[in-house]
Motif scaffolding. Structure first.
Motif, mmCIF file in Angstrom:
data_model
loop_
_atom_site.group_PDB
_atom_site.id
_atom_site.type_symbol
_atom_site.label_atom_id
_atom_site.label_comp_id
_atom_site.label_asym_id
_atom_site.label_seq_id
_atom_site.Cartn_x
_atom_site.Cartn_y
_atom_site.Cartn_z
ATOM 1 N N ARG A 15 -27.468 52.914 -98.216
ATOM 2 C CA ARG A 15 -28.771 52.528 -98.772
ATOM 3 C C ARG A 15 -28.698 52.277 -100.269
ATOM 4 N NH1 ARG A 15 -32.173 57.218 -95.929
ATOM 5 N NH2 ARG A 15 -30.395 58.283 -96.796
ATOM 6 N N ARG A 16 -27.808 52.985 -100.964
ATOM 7 C CA ARG A 16 -27.681 52.840 -102.421
ATOM 8 C C ARG A 16 -26.707 51.731 -102.820
ATOM 9 N NH1 ARG A 16 -25.478 58.328 -104.188
ATOM 10 N NH2 ARG A 16 -25.445 57.328 -106.215
ATOM 11 N N TRP A 17 -25.898 51.264 -101.887
ATOM 12 C CA TRP A 17 -24.794 50.367 -102.215
ATOM 13 C C TRP A 17 -25.228 49.096 -102.936
ATOM 14 C CZ3 TRP A 17 -20.106 50.370 -103.523
ATOM 15 C CH2 TRP A 17 -19.342 49.208 -103.486
ATOM 16 N N GLN A 18 -26.221 48.396 -102.444
ATOM 17 C CA GLN A 18 -26.637 47.135 -103.073
ATOM 18 C C GLN A 18 -27.081 47.354 -104.511
ATOM 19 O OE1 GLN A 18 -29.179 44.549 -100.852
ATOM 20 N NE2 GLN A 18 -29.723 43.352 -102.636
ATOM 21 N N ARG A 19 -27.811 48.404 -104.744
ATOM 22 C CA ARG A 19 -28.275 48.690 -106.103
ATOM 23 C C ARG A 19 -27.100 49.043 -107.017
ATOM 24 N NH1 ARG A 19 -29.467 53.411 -108.321
ATOM 25 N NH2 ARG A 19 -29.662 54.472 -106.324
ATOM 26 N N LEU A 20 -26.162 49.815 -106.510
ATOM 27 C CA LEU A 20 -25.022 50.232 -107.326
ATOM 28 C C LEU A 20 -24.033 49.096 -107.582
ATOM 29 C CD1 LEU A 20 -24.300 53.690 -105.696
ATOM 30 C CD2 LEU A 20 -25.314 53.265 -107.927
ATOM 31 N N ALA A 21 -23.738 48.326 -106.553
ATOM 32 C CA ALA A 21 -22.729 47.270 -106.673
ATOM 33 C C ALA A 21 -23.304 45.972 -107.236
ATOM 34 C CB ALA A 21 -22.096 46.998 -105.312
ATOM 35 N N GLY A 22 -24.580 45.770 -107.061
ATOM 36 C CA GLY A 22 -25.194 44.499 -107.432
ATOM 37 C C GLY A 22 -25.261 43.610 -106.206
ATOM 38 N N LYS A 23 -26.248 42.745 -106.150
ATOM 39 C CA LYS A 23 -26.486 41.930 -104.948
ATOM 40 C C LYS A 23 -25.287 41.082 -104.565
ATOM 41 C CE LYS A 23 -31.479 41.572 -105.179
ATOM 42 N NZ LYS A 23 -32.629 40.689 -105.261
ATOM 43 N N GLU A 24 -24.689 40.406 -105.537
ATOM 44 C CA GLU A 24 -23.581 39.493 -105.229
ATOM 45 C C GLU A 24 -22.368 40.239 -104.688
ATOM 46 O OE1 GLU A 24 -21.810 36.020 -104.475
ATOM 47 O OE2 GLU A 24 -23.880 36.265 -105.132
ATOM 48 N N LEU A 25 -21.982 41.299 -105.354
ATOM 49 C CA LEU A 25 -20.825 42.073 -104.903
ATOM 50 C C LEU A 25 -21.113 42.737 -103.560
ATOM 51 C CD1 LEU A 25 -17.998 42.706 -105.889
ATOM 52 C CD2 LEU A 25 -18.920 44.669 -107.108
ATOM 53 N N ALA A 26 -22.316 43.238 -103.375
ATOM 54 C CA ALA A 26 -22.679 43.907 -102.125
ATOM 55 C C ALA A 26 -22.647 42.954 -100.929
ATOM 56 C CB ALA A 26 -24.064 44.543 -102.251
ATOM 57 N N ARG A 27 -22.846 41.674 -101.170
ATOM 58 C CA ARG A 27 -22.773 40.696 -100.072
ATOM 59 C C ARG A 27 -21.357 40.557 -99.525
ATOM 60 N NH1 ARG A 27 -25.884 35.715 -102.584
ATOM 61 N NH2 ARG A 27 -27.176 37.182 -103.690
ATOM 62 N N HIS A 28 -20.372 40.886 -100.347
ATOM 63 C CA HIS A 28 -18.974 40.661 -99.985
ATOM 64 C C HIS A 28 -18.162 41.940 -99.863
ATOM 65 C CE1 HIS A 28 -19.540 36.376 -100.555
ATOM 66 N NE2 HIS A 28 -20.236 36.687 -101.642
ATOM 67 N N ALA A 29 -18.809 43.084 -100.014
ATOM 68 C CA ALA A 29 -18.106 44.362 -99.951
ATOM 69 C C ALA A 29 -19.019 45.418 -99.337
ATOM 70 C CB ALA A 29 -17.680 44.797 -101.347
ATOM 71 N N ARG A 30 -18.440 46.265 -98.473
ATOM 72 C CA ARG A 30 -19.222 47.318 -97.825
ATOM 73 C C ARG A 30 -18.436 48.620 -97.814
ATOM 74 N NH1 ARG A 30 -22.706 44.158 -97.954
ATOM 75 N NH2 ARG A 30 -23.900 43.180 -96.341
ATOM 76 N N PRO A 31 -19.087 49.723 -98.183
ATOM 77 C CA PRO A 31 -18.435 51.026 -98.004
ATOM 78 C C PRO A 31 -18.363 51.318 -96.510
ATOM 79 C CG PRO A 31 -20.663 51.295 -98.843
ATOM 80 C CD PRO A 31 -20.404 49.833 -98.775
ATOM 81 N N VAL A 32 -17.187 51.701 -96.032
ATOM 82 C CA VAL A 32 -17.028 51.919 -94.592
ATOM 83 C C VAL A 32 -16.667 53.354 -94.231
ATOM 84 C CG1 VAL A 32 -16.469 49.527 -94.039
ATOM 85 C CG2 VAL A 32 -14.635 51.099 -94.663
ATOM 86 N N ARG A 33 -16.143 54.109 -95.200
ATOM 87 C CA ARG A 33 -15.741 55.475 -94.877
ATOM 88 C C ARG A 33 -15.649 56.304 -96.149
ATOM 89 N NH1 ARG A 33 -9.994 57.567 -92.600
ATOM 90 N NH2 ARG A 33 -10.736 59.542 -91.781
ATOM 91 N N LEU A 34 -16.081 57.541 -96.044
ATOM 92 C CA LEU A 34 -15.918 58.508 -97.119
ATOM 93 C C LEU A 34 -15.184 59.690 -96.512
ATOM 94 C CD1 LEU A 34 -16.448 59.493 -99.978
ATOM 95 C CD2 LEU A 34 -18.691 60.301 -99.212
ATOM 96 N N HIS A 35 -13.969 59.937 -97.003
ATOM 97 C CA HIS A 35 -13.132 60.983 -96.414
ATOM 98 C C HIS A 35 -12.372 61.711 -97.506
ATOM 99 C CE1 HIS A 35 -10.733 62.975 -93.380
ATOM 100 N NE2 HIS A 35 -9.634 62.595 -94.009
ATOM 101 N N ARG A 36 -12.613 63.012 -97.605
ATOM 102 C CA ARG A 36 -11.903 63.879 -98.555
ATOM 103 C C ARG A 36 -11.916 63.338 -99.983
ATOM 104 N NH1 ARG A 36 -6.891 66.690 -95.420
ATOM 105 N NH2 ARG A 36 -8.102 67.261 -93.592
ATOM 106 N N GLY A 37 -13.071 62.930 -100.430
ATOM 107 C CA GLY A 37 -13.228 62.477 -101.798
ATOM 108 C C GLY A 37 -12.807 61.045 -102.063
#
Length: 70
Positions: free
Chosen positions: A4-26
């Motif tokens: 939910r925070r990704w688009q705001r943090l990455a910016g609209k343009e970058l968020a269109r081409h990149a997605r966080p897919v996993r968070l594991h052990r930091g």
């Protein structure tokens, strides 16, 4: 929550081409759709880590960027 925070943090343009897919052990794994986006994210890593860690426990220590499906 991160999705939910990704688009705001990455910016609209970058968020269109990149997605966080996993968070594991930091480590946050992000899939991108092109080498150019991978390069752009590498330049943004310090800023993204700082912003991602606001209110995040345990903290995210590293971001790994890979080509992958969005």
């Amino acid at each position: 929550r991160l999705q939910r925070r990704w688009q705001r943090l990455a910016g609209k343009e970058l968020a269109r081409h990149a997605r966080p897919v996993r968070l594991h052990r930091g480590t946050l794994y992000i899939h991108v759709d092109s080498p150019g986006v991978s390069f752009a994210l590498s330049l943004e890593k310090p800023r993204l880590l700082k912003q991602l860690n606001v209110g995040t426990q345990p903290p995210i220590e590293e971001i790994i960027v890979r080509a992958g499906e969005l």
